[in-house]
Design a protein around this motif. Structure first.
Motif, mmCIF file in Angstrom:
data_model
loop_
_atom_site.group_PDB
_atom_site.id
_atom_site.type_symbol
_atom_site.label_atom_id
_atom_site.label_comp_id
_atom_site.label_asym_id
_atom_site.label_seq_id
_atom_site.Cartn_x
_atom_site.Cartn_y
_atom_site.Cartn_z
ATOM 1 N N ILE B 151 1.025 -1.261 0.044
ATOM 2 C CA ILE B 151 -0.109 0.028 0.172
ATOM 3 C C ILE B 151 0.814 1.302 -0.043
ATOM 4 C CG2 ILE B 151 -0.202 0.058 2.438
ATOM 5 C CD1 ILE B 151 -3.041 1.068 1.956
ATOM 6 N N GLY B 152 0.718 2.188 -0.818
ATOM 7 C CA GLY B 152 1.304 3.489 -0.800
ATOM 8 C C GLY B 152 0.409 4.513 -0.807
ATOM 9 N N ILE B 153 0.772 5.678 -0.011
ATOM 10 C CA ILE B 153 0.002 6.725 0.142
ATOM 11 C C ILE B 153 0.703 7.931 -0.605
ATOM 12 C CG2 ILE B 153 -1.460 8.181 1.649
ATOM 13 C CD1 ILE B 153 -1.675 5.803 3.568
ATOM 14 N N ASP B 154 0.171 8.567 -1.369
ATOM 15 C CA ASP B 154 0.712 9.638 -2.011
ATOM 16 C C ASP B 154 0.288 11.098 -1.892
ATOM 17 O OD1 ASP B 154 2.880 11.142 -3.289
ATOM 18 O OD2 ASP B 154 2.219 10.395 -5.399
ATOM 19 N N LEU B 155 0.760 11.930 -1.316
ATOM 20 C CA LEU B 155 0.008 13.140 -1.083
ATOM 21 C C LEU B 155 0.330 14.394 -1.960
ATOM 22 C CD1 LEU B 155 -2.049 13.805 1.140
ATOM 23 C CD2 LEU B 155 -0.204 15.136 2.135
ATOM 24 N N LYS B 156 -0.844 14.808 -2.968
ATOM 25 C CA LYS B 156 -0.405 15.620 -4.042
ATOM 26 C C LYS B 156 -1.459 16.923 -3.631
ATOM 27 C CE LYS B 156 0.535 12.744 -7.918
ATOM 28 N NZ LYS B 156 0.051 12.177 -8.931
ATOM 29 N N GLY B 157 -0.882 17.826 -2.726
ATOM 30 C CA GLY B 157 -1.765 18.922 -2.414
ATOM 31 C C GLY B 157 -2.556 18.237 -1.192
ATOM 32 N N ASN B 158 -4.027 18.504 -1.765
ATOM 33 C CA ASN B 158 -5.036 18.134 -0.629
ATOM 34 C C ASN B 158 -5.666 16.713 -1.207
ATOM 35 O OD1 ASN B 158 -4.539 20.632 0.309
ATOM 36 N ND2 ASN B 158 -6.729 21.364 0.227
ATOM 37 N N LEU B 159 -4.811 16.428 -2.069
ATOM 38 C CA LEU B 159 -5.357 14.889 -2.428
ATOM 39 C C LEU B 159 -4.576 13.955 -2.066
ATOM 40 C CD1 LEU B 159 -7.232 13.424 -4.840
ATOM 41 C CD2 LEU B 159 -5.217 13.881 -6.470
#
Lengths: 83, 404
Positions: B151-159
């Motif tokens: 599982i990978g969580i990538d934060l792009k701004g507020n997304l």
């Protein structure tokens, strides 16, 4: 143009020099403004004078012996003593 | 830059201009009105010099000021606007502290809702702070899903983009000591039985139904040294192991339309646009419908979620003429073969070997029925654990934990 003529042209700092294209005129070697109105601009370039006449003439820029005129230019005249 | 537009009134304006030229004061946009008045633009830093040059002969009135500096002065002098701007900046900053949207990619067997629920339990939800520990969320997700490979969580701004990779289901640990039978999971004709442990109870060609015993884990002890009671033979319980291959038959029914609908472009088209701001959507194609039959094409130009969800797209409604054409046999057969491949892919396990297939067409009023029969060779055995005590007392198996 020969090199000699080109040098004379470049270094003739007291002679009138004008570049006109379309509704724009650039006057170089401006030493003094003799007459200015919406229809006529006469400037002294040291030895000779340039007269630019037309309609709705506006001086867009005036600095460092250079005058940038815009408007409908009808006539350009040079005055001064014969050498 | 900071420019000031002034009106100069006085006799002989040319004298003032000549002096400015001599003193090196740059002037712009000199407009002459009659003999006594002119307007011009001057740099703010030259104004003092200009005022000194003009002396008492001319009257100078400042008409307007332009440039960054006066703009800043004007902005700073308006307290209410300043508070508004500060509030706006604060709101933008404040909303950037939270996660506004979560997108999930890569799920197959789980539903998006399930994953979202588990993410919420793990602490990641729409509206939560961006400063949460994503490593902890990932660890929590690994705990909640047994078959989660990555599982990978990538934060792009507020997304927040959550990508998951599902692994295979964990293989249940089989207790090799526990006695078990092997039974059929589906019906078919027995082709081959390999019993590594246990005793075969079916032969080649036998038809078995789901749940039928294939390899038994109960083996009678044949001891010729001692006489045995024929009604109560001595039994040995083993953990059956082996493979049972059977021919299985699959039947699928598909339908095809007899006539095929063709859409011919007429060349006429109607351009339009659509936009979406938050929940509000507008599409000009919903209002202007000049043609009876159309093909709708859309091209998304802007699609953003920050600072708020927004989409802008251009579209075209292309007029088409509908034409029905009866399909020829080749097309029907081609489509049927495609349906056959789809049916095999969807319904038959990959490990199965396809032995034979057949297509049968039957015409009805407007449709063609395609019956697909597939014969496959596959393993049908499944282990079922039983308890020897009950088995020996009652003579039938007590179904316990099942294993593949």
């Amino acid at each position: 143009m020969f090199i000699k003529d080109e040098l004379i042209y470049d270094f003739s700092i007291n002679m009138p020099r004008i570049l006109v294209g379309g509704k724009t005129g650039i006057l170089d070697n401006v030493k003094k403004i003799v007459l200015i109105s919406g229809n006529n601009v006469v400037v002294s370039c040291g030895r000779k004078y340039i007269s630019v006449s037309g309609r709705d003439l506006i001086v867009r820029q005036l600095s460092e012996e250079r005058m940038f005129i815009s408007g409908d230019i009808d006539n350009i005249e040079f005055f001064g003593s014969r050498e | 830059m900071h420019y000031i537009t002034v009106r100069v009134e006085g006799f002989d304006p040319q004298k003032l201009l000549s002096l400015c030229l001599k003193e090196g004061v740059a002037l712009w946009n000199i407009r002459i009105y009659g003999n006594l008045e002119m307007t011009l633009k001057i740099e703010a830093k030259d104004l003092k010099k200009f005022m000194r040059i003009k002396g008492n002969r001319y009257r100078v009135t400042v008409l307007s000021e332009k440039g960054l500096k006066p703009l800043l002065y004007r902005a700073l002098s308006n307290k209410i606007a300043l508070i508004g701007v500060a509030l706006f900046i604060f709101l933008i900053y404040f909303q950037s502290l939270f996660i506004s949207e979560i997108r999930i990619y890569g799920y197959k067997s789980y539903t998006e809702r399930e994953i979202r629920e588990k993410l919420t339990v793990a602490g990641l939800y729409e509206g939560c702070s961006k400063s949460i520990d994503f490593d902890k969320v990932e660890i929590e997700m690994y705990k909640q899903f047994d078959d989660l490979s990555w599982i990978g969580i990538d934060l792009k701004g507020n997304l927040a983009e959550v990508t998951i990779v599902e692994g295979t289901k964990p293989i249940p640990i089989i207790d090799k000591e526990q006695p078990c039978h092997i039974v059929a999971v589906k019906e078919g004709y027995i082709e081959k039985t390999i019993a590594r442990e246990g005793k075969e109870v079916v032969e080649k060609g036998d038809f078995v139904k789901e749940g039928d015993l294939l390899i038994t884990g109960i083996i009678p002890i044949e001891d010729k040294t001692y006489t045995q009671d024929p009604e109560n033979p001595e039994l040995r319980f083993v953990h059956s192991d082996g493979e049972v291959f059977a021919k299985t038959i699959y039947r699928f029914v598909y339908y095809q339309e007899k006539e095929e609908l063709h859409k011919d472009l007429t060349g006429r088209e109607m351009p339009g646009f659509s936009f979406r701001i938050g929940d509000f959507t507008f599409n000009s194609a919903n209002i202007f419908r000049p043609f009876d039959s159309t093909i709708y094409e859309e091209r998304v130009l802007i699609n953003s979620i920050r600072p708020f969800p927004m989409e802008f797209a251009t579209n075209k409604q292309k007029e088409v003429k509908l034409r029905k054409e009866t399909k020829d046999y080749k097309d029907i057969e081609k489509r049927a073969k495609q349906q056959l491949r789809e049916a095999i892919k969807e319904n038959i396990p990959e490990s199965a070997q396809i032995l034979n297939n057949s297509l049968k067409f039957s015409e009805e009023e407007n449709i063609i029925e395609v019956v697909i029969m597939v014969e496959a060779l596959e393993e049908i055995g499944k282990k079922i654990i039983f308890t020897p005590a009950i088995e020996s007392e009652e003579g039938q198996s007590e179904l316990g934990e099942t294993t593949d």
